[in-house]
Scaffold this motif. Structure first.
Motif, mmCIF file in Angstrom:
data_model
loop_
_atom_site.group_PDB
_atom_site.id
_atom_site.type_symbol
_atom_site.label_atom_id
_atom_site.label_comp_id
_atom_site.label_asym_id
_atom_site.label_seq_id
_atom_site.Cartn_x
_atom_site.Cartn_y
_atom_site.Cartn_z
ATOM 1 N N PRO A 40 -6.047 21.678 -14.918
ATOM 2 C CA PRO A 40 -6.551 21.386 -13.565
ATOM 3 C C PRO A 40 -6.045 20.059 -12.997
ATOM 4 N N ALA A 41 -5.544 19.169 -13.874
ATOM 5 C CA ALA A 41 -5.049 17.876 -13.375
ATOM 6 C C ALA A 41 -3.834 18.065 -12.469
ATOM 7 N N CYS A 42 -3.218 19.237 -12.523
ATOM 8 C CA CYS A 42 -2.092 19.517 -11.607
ATOM 9 C C CYS A 42 -2.592 19.762 -10.189
ATOM 10 N N THR A 43 -3.902 19.979 -10.080
ATOM 11 C CA THR A 43 -4.477 20.315 -8.779
ATOM 12 C C THR A 43 -5.483 19.280 -8.303
ATOM 13 N N TYR A 44 -6.425 18.926 -9.218
ATOM 14 C CA TYR A 44 -7.422 17.968 -8.730
ATOM 15 C C TYR A 44 -6.777 16.593 -8.478
ATOM 16 N N GLU A 45 -7.440 15.845 -7.629
ATOM 17 C CA GLU A 45 -6.905 14.550 -7.211
ATOM 18 C C GLU A 45 -5.593 14.708 -6.475
ATOM 19 N N GLY A 46 -5.420 15.885 -5.892
ATOM 20 C CA GLY A 46 -4.227 16.113 -5.078
ATOM 21 C C GLY A 46 -3.309 17.114 -5.717
ATOM 22 N N ASP A 47 -3.067 18.209 -5.011
ATOM 23 C CA ASP A 47 -2.139 19.231 -5.502
ATOM 24 C C ASP A 47 -0.771 18.589 -5.719
ATOM 25 N N ASN A 48 -0.148 18.905 -6.849
ATOM 26 C CA ASN A 48 1.085 18.201 -7.227
ATOM 27 C C ASN A 48 2.220 18.384 -6.233
ATOM 28 N N VAL A 49 2.287 19.535 -5.584
ATOM 29 C CA VAL A 49 3.358 19.737 -4.590
ATOM 30 C C VAL A 49 3.082 18.877 -3.364
ATOM 31 N N VAL A 50 1.834 18.896 -2.936
ATOM 32 C CA VAL A 50 1.459 18.129 -1.735
ATOM 33 C C VAL A 50 1.722 16.650 -1.974
ATOM 34 N N LEU A 51 1.415 16.180 -3.171
ATOM 35 C CA LEU A 51 1.622 14.758 -3.475
ATOM 36 C C LEU A 51 3.110 14.412 -3.512
ATOM 37 N N LEU A 52 3.934 15.312 -4.047
ATOM 38 C CA LEU A 52 5.375 15.015 -4.081
ATOM 39 C C LEU A 52 5.959 15.019 -2.667
ATOM 40 N N LEU A 86 0.830 -1.220 0.000
ATOM 41 C CA LEU A 86 0.000 0.000 0.000
ATOM 42 C C LEU A 86 0.861 1.266 0.000
ATOM 43 N N PRO A 87 1.918 1.356 0.825
ATOM 44 C CA PRO A 87 2.752 2.567 0.790
ATOM 45 C C PRO A 87 3.388 2.800 -0.582
ATOM 46 N N GLU A 88 3.827 1.709 -1.213
ATOM 47 C CA GLU A 88 4.443 1.832 -2.552
ATOM 48 C C GLU A 88 3.414 2.337 -3.558
ATOM 49 N N ALA A 89 2.186 1.799 -3.451
ATOM 50 C CA ALA A 89 1.129 2.212 -4.392
ATOM 51 C C ALA A 89 0.823 3.696 -4.216
ATOM 52 N N HIS A 90 0.773 4.122 -2.953
ATOM 53 C CA HIS A 90 0.500 5.541 -2.679
ATOM 54 C C HIS A 90 1.617 6.413 -3.243
ATOM 55 N N ALA A 91 2.856 6.031 -2.971
ATOM 56 C CA ALA A 91 3.987 6.853 -3.425
ATOM 57 C C ALA A 91 4.051 6.902 -4.948
ATOM 58 N N CYS A 92 3.830 5.752 -5.586
ATOM 59 C CA CYS A 92 3.939 5.713 -7.060
ATOM 60 C C CYS A 92 2.795 6.466 -7.721
ATOM 61 N N THR A 93 1.578 6.272 -7.237
ATOM 62 C CA THR A 93 0.438 6.975 -7.875
ATOM 63 C C THR A 93 0.545 8.475 -7.608
ATOM 64 N N ALA A 94 0.892 8.840 -6.385
ATOM 65 C CA ALA A 94 1.016 10.275 -6.073
ATOM 66 C C ALA A 94 2.144 10.900 -6.882
ATOM 67 N N GLY A 95 3.289 10.256 -6.906
ATOM 68 C CA GLY A 95 4.451 10.822 -7.598
ATOM 69 C C GLY A 95 4.271 10.881 -9.103
ATOM 70 N N LEU A 96 3.764 9.809 -9.685
ATOM 71 C CA LEU A 96 3.611 9.782 -11.142
ATOM 72 C C LEU A 96 2.486 10.705 -11.588
ATOM 73 N N LYS A 97 1.404 10.785 -10.793
ATOM 74 C CA LYS A 97 0.344 11.742 -11.142
ATOM 75 C C LYS A 97 0.901 13.145 -11.137
ATOM 76 N N SER A 98 1.705 13.463 -10.145
ATOM 77 C CA SER A 98 2.253 14.815 -10.021
ATOM 78 C C SER A 98 3.202 15.131 -11.170
ATOM 79 N N VAL A 99 4.178 14.258 -11.402
ATOM 80 C CA VAL A 99 5.207 14.546 -12.414
ATOM 81 C C VAL A 99 4.621 14.550 -13.827
ATOM 82 N N THR A 100 3.741 13.617 -14.129
ATOM 83 C CA THR A 100 3.226 13.545 -15.516
ATOM 84 C C THR A 100 2.238 14.670 -15.819
#
Ligand SMILES: CC/C=C\C/C=C\C/C=C\C/C=C\C/C=C\CCCC(=O)SCCNC(=O)CCNC(=O)[C@H](O)C(C)(C)COP(=O)(O)OP(=O)(O)OC[C@H]1O[C@@H](n2cnc3c(N)ncnc32)[C@H](O)[C@@H]1OP(=O)(O)O
Ligand SMILES: Cc1cc2nc3c(=O)[nH]c(=O)nc-3n(C[C@H](O)[C@H](O)[C@H](O)COP(=O)(O)OP(=O)(O)OC[C@H]3O[C@@H](n4cnc5c(N)ncnc54)[C@H](O)[C@@H]3O)c2cc1C
Length: 602
Positions: free
Chosen positions: A365-377, A316-330
């Motif tokens: 808006p994808a940089c913000t919705y579903e989690g602000d990209n800075v907060v997710l990183l 679960l931690p890996e899934a959170h980190a990967c989805t949050a990080g990849l959503k933010s960067v992409t």
């Protein structure tokens, strides 16, 4: 130009048609989502399918799923995901809406205690949704147990009027002309609205008939599971949006000629200019890179979901980190790239008929919705700090942090690159990215005790996520790839993706000692050669996305390249051209001109 009300009604008609076809054709969720993409409107089906349904699946009991999903799949109810409030979005634990259990009636009392607790932003909430999963502070026996999900009916299924105690509406117009302005992101205030106890989503925790709070044996983070799901879909959508923008800009760059004619000969295609290539080809490479990492992320998410079924929460931690990080960067890279693609197309890139302004407005808006990209990183940074400390205590890291287990080597290795050609070696590239990511994470961990720097954590997180993307591109190229010469082209794009990142983040690579200044300049030299090698196949590489002209929606990106006729034809469709003399001439222009003319004759 449609008014917002006309735009909304037009989109509602499309969405209702899509829903009807979904039910008639018994489409699966996957097929319904493809239909959503075909409609290509930020629309009602997104939140219903993409968040309301997954929230019930992830946080509802079997019984609750049976009851509510049966209605949701048949569109007997239309749902949204009501989490964000006027005062809180990123900080979910700071949400203020309350759900207070009343044992005398076996109900929860849903209430908005403050102005800032008003639900604000949920898509479809304003005018469309009949139900919502509402996130609120669960209070029972006088104790606040934090945020939980509750299913609430919002509107009558007879006449769509809001139920008693519910004030609901649209939050107003948003960025861009079409885009989100067709979506009724809503505001909702609750005034002591009562719902049955069994409308608390009870897979993660329960409240007994007596009002006792009982936590299940699952991690409380599963409350965030819907967001993890959407973040992994957003990576795939980012790659799609980026590939559309790149397709438009590459095709137009091959058509557009400016300067460079010799003895009256043809002018030069702008795509032949080195500056155009160095701006555009990294985006072409990124489009492929994000598609491949998106495919891997979908596999990771499916794997984690299957493990969760058997109560294995280890990944679960890996899934959170990967989805949050990849959503933010992409999504950040995609929004920046779409904006740059507008500039790469010159003035015509700013026309709505180019398709680029709309693409930008829908995807920014994808940089913000579903989690602000800075907060997710920063979430990724937190995950990396934990991993570094686990490595220090001898625990072998796994998954996307497995490279950190090679800490002895990666902390002191020197890149093996000595020639321009060496930068074609995937192993050399991967090692440089691993060393950079590890050294930045370790530096951050060492400094965290002195002066915790969000900046350092943020940059270490970016380095880790970029390593994942590069690694997945390299791994993809180790598979069998059909088509004559395709693998060679993809290898060039992989090189462009990696080396443009080294160029862009050279400071990181130099300051952590991963590359020398000479190796950095060899990388730049290699990059220029790769651009020249990709140029002959650039149009073929975007044709390979196989977008129809309808889907691309661009006069500049037409498959037949007939750009100028398309631009000219589109111009005359504008309502302003319905009359040759514009409305307003008689009232405003004619008096001025006549008056000035008269004066000039005096
Ligand atoms: C409409 C579009 C049409 C076309 C466009 C094209 C494509 C779109 C395609 C698909 C998308 C469709 C529609 C999208 C459109 C709009 C929808 C948008 C919907 C929303 O925006 S919903 C609201 C989203 N909100 C957020 O994302 C909030 C972000 N904040 C958080 O997630 C959390 O507050 C937090 C993680 C930042 C902080 O959590 P916390 O306060 O609990 O604190 P900690 O940091 O202490 O974490 C504690 C602990 O838990 C771990 N953790 C945190 N989150 C998760 C998680 N998600 N999964 C697993 N674990 C998690 C964390 O790591 C800590 O663990 P540790 O071990 O203690 O370190
Ligand atoms: C088009 C669109 C559709 C949406 N749809 C929905 C929906 O359907 N349902 C729903 O519930 N929500 C929805 N949202 C809301 C969205 O989820 C939130 O806007 C998002 O989570 C960001 O939260 P926020 O707006 O509170 O920003 P904030 O968190 O207030 O961020 C503002 C700024 O502060 C910075 N910041 C915040 N915290 C930190 C920190 N700890 N460290 C450093 N910097 C920080 C951020 O980086 C940002 O720069 C939607 C939003 C948009 C734009």
């Amino acid at each position: 130009m449609l008014s917002r009300k006309e735009l909304f009604k037009d989109t509602l008609k499309k969405a209702a048609h899509a829903w009807k076809r979904t039910v008639e054709l018994h489409l699966t969720e996957e097929e319904a989502n493809l239909l959503r993409l075909y409609i290509d409107q930020p629309g009602y089906v997104d939140l219903h399918w993409v968040m309301f349904v997954p929230a019930i699946k992830g946080q509802g009991t079997e019984e609750q799923q049976k009851k509510w999903l049966t209605m949701a799949y048949k569109f007997q109810i239309i749902g949204t995901y009501a989490q964000t409030e006027l005062g809180h979005g990123s900080n979910v634990q700071g949400l203020e809406t309350t759900a207070t259990f009343d044992p005398s009636t076996d109900e929860f009392i849903m209430h908005s205690p403050t102005l800032t607790s008003s639900k604000w932003w949920p898509g479809g909430l304003g005018k469309t949704s009949t139900h919502a999963v509402v996130y609120a502070r669960l209070i029972t026996e006088g104790k606040d147990y934090g945020i939980h999900g509750f299913i609430m009916q919002l509107r009558s299924l007879d006449d769509h009027s809001p139920l008693p105690g519910i004030t609901i509406g649209d939050i107003g117009g948003k960025f861009g002309s079409g885009a989100y302005n067709s979506m009724d992101n809503g505001v909702m205030r609750l005034d002591h609205v009562r719902i049955p106890r069994d409308q608390m989503l009870m897979r993660l925790a329960q409240v007994t008939r007596e009002g006792k709070y009982v936590h299940s044996d699952v991690p409380k983070q599963l409350l965030y599971g819907t967001m993890v799901y959407v973040r992994q879909t957003i990576v795939a959508d980012a790659s799609r949006a980026l590939s559309r923008a790149v397709c438009i800009a590459v095709r137009y760059g091959a058509i557009r000629k400016q300067f460079g004619s010799k003895a009256g000969g043809p002018e030069t295609q702008v795509l032949n200019y080195k500056t155009q290539q160095s701006r555009l080809f990294p985006f072409l490479a990124s489009a492929y890179a994000f598609r491949f990492v998106g495919q891997w992320l979908k596999w990771l998410y499916t794997d984690v979901t299957q493990k969760l079924e058997s109560k294995d929460f280890s990944t679960l931690p890996e899934a959170h980190a990967c989805t949050a990080g990849l959503k933010s960067v992409t999504t950040s890279a995609t929004a920046d790239a779409i904006e740059e693609c507008q500039k790469l197309c010159g003035g015509h890139g700013y026309l709505n008929s180019s398709g680029l302004p709309e693409l930008f407005a829908v995807n920014l808006p994808a940089c913000t919705y579903e989690g602000d990209n800075v907060v997710l990183l920063l979430q990724v940074a937190r995950f990396l700090m934990k991993t570094v400390s686990q490595v220090a205590s001898g625990k072998q890291p796994v998954g996307t942090t497995a490279y950190m287990g090679n800490i002895q080597h990666l902390m002191q290795c020197k890149s093996v690159v000595n020639t321009v050609e060496d930068w074609l070696n995937p192993a050399a590239i991967k090692e440089v990215f691993e060393a950079r990511a590890l050294r930045m994470a370790v530096n951050c961990a060492q400094n965290i005790s002195k002066a915790p720097s969000q900046e350092e954590g943020f940059e270490a997180a970016v380095a880790h996520v970029q390593l994942i993307i590069v690694t997945k591109f390299i791994e993809k190229l180790q598979e069998d790839i059909l088509g004559h010469g395709v693998k060679e082209q993809l290898q060039k794009l992989c090189g462009i993706y990696a080396l443009h990142l080294i160029h862009k983040h050279l400071g990181d690579f130099l300051s952590t000692g991963c590359v020398t200044a000479r190796q950095g300049s060899l990388a730049n030299e290699r990059l220029g050669k790769l651009y020249a090698q990709v140029r002959p196949n650039a149009v073929a590489l975007v044709d390979a996305f196989d977008y129809t002209d309808h889907y691309l929606g661009s006069a500049l990106g037409r498959y037949d390249g007939d750009v100028y006729s398309a631009l000219y034809k589109e111009a005359w469709k504008d309502p302003l051209n319905e009359t040759v003399v514009p409305d307003g001439y008689q009232e405003h222009l004619r008096p001025l001109l006549k008056q000035q003319l008269k004066l000039s004759r005096l």
